[in-house]
Design a protein around this motif. Sequence first.
Motif, short mmCIF file in Angstrom:
data_model
loop_
_atom_site.label_atom_id
_atom_site.label_comp_id
_atom_site.label_asym_id
_atom_site.label_seq_id
_atom_site.Cartn_x
_atom_site.Cartn_y
_atom_site.Cartn_z
N THR A 90 -36.44 -31.13 42.21
CA THR A 90 -35.32 -31.72 42.97
C THR A 90 -35.41 -33.24 42.95
O THR A 90 -34.39 -33.92 42.74
CB THR A 90 -35.34 -31.21 44.42
OG1 THR A 90 -35.24 -29.79 44.40
CG2 THR A 90 -34.20 -31.80 45.22
N LEU A 91 -36.60 -33.76 43.12
CA LEU A 91 -36.80 -35.21 43.08
C LEU A 91 -36.42 -35.78 41.72
O LEU A 91 -35.73 -36.79 41.63
CB LEU A 91 -38.25 -35.56 43.42
CG LEU A 91 -38.63 -37.04 43.35
CD1 LEU A 91 -37.79 -37.86 44.32
CD2 LEU A 91 -40.11 -37.21 43.63
N LEU A 92 -36.84 -35.11 40.65
CA LEU A 92 -36.51 -35.58 39.30
C LEU A 92 -35.00 -35.59 39.06
O LEU A 92 -34.48 -36.52 38.45
CB LEU A 92 -37.22 -34.73 38.24
CG LEU A 92 -38.69 -35.03 38.05
CD1 LEU A 92 -39.34 -33.96 37.18
CD2 LEU A 92 -38.88 -36.40 37.43
N VAL A 93 -34.32 -34.57 39.54
CA VAL A 93 -32.85 -34.53 39.40
C VAL A 93 -32.23 -35.72 40.12
O VAL A 93 -31.34 -36.40 39.59
CB VAL A 93 -32.28 -33.19 39.92
CG1 VAL A 93 -30.77 -33.25 40.04
CG2 VAL A 93 -32.69 -32.05 38.99
N LYS A 94 -32.68 -35.98 41.35
CA LYS A 94 -32.15 -37.12 42.12
C LYS A 94 -32.40 -38.43 41.38
O LYS A 94 -31.52 -39.29 41.31
CB LYS A 94 -32.81 -37.19 43.49
CG LYS A 94 -32.34 -36.19 44.49
CD LYS A 94 -33.04 -36.44 45.82
CE LYS A 94 -32.63 -35.48 46.89
NZ LYS A 94 -33.33 -35.75 48.16
N ILE A 95 -33.60 -38.59 40.88
CA ILE A 95 -33.96 -39.83 40.17
C ILE A 95 -33.12 -39.98 38.91
O ILE A 95 -32.58 -41.06 38.64
CB ILE A 95 -35.46 -39.87 39.83
CG1 ILE A 95 -36.28 -40.01 41.11
CG2 ILE A 95 -35.77 -41.00 38.85
CD1 ILE A 95 -37.78 -39.83 40.91
#
Length: 65
Positions: free
Chosen positions: A7-12
């Motif tokens: 999820t963090l990677l998608v946001k970034i």
Amino acid sequence: MSKHIETLLVKIEQYCENRGIKTSTFGNLAVNDGKFVQRLRDGGSVTLKTMDRLEKFMSFSEDAA
């Protein structure tokens, strides 16, 4: 890879795409680590303190845009 990291990677990645910057630039600006995103992709972890820094960075940048 945990769901939180995914999820963090998608946001970034969305943040970088919207800003027209590379993920290495994001890492440098957000946490002073140009290889930060690649390390996450390679299975690295992130501390709660770093997560907080990332969220604040992205939130502050959104407010400034």
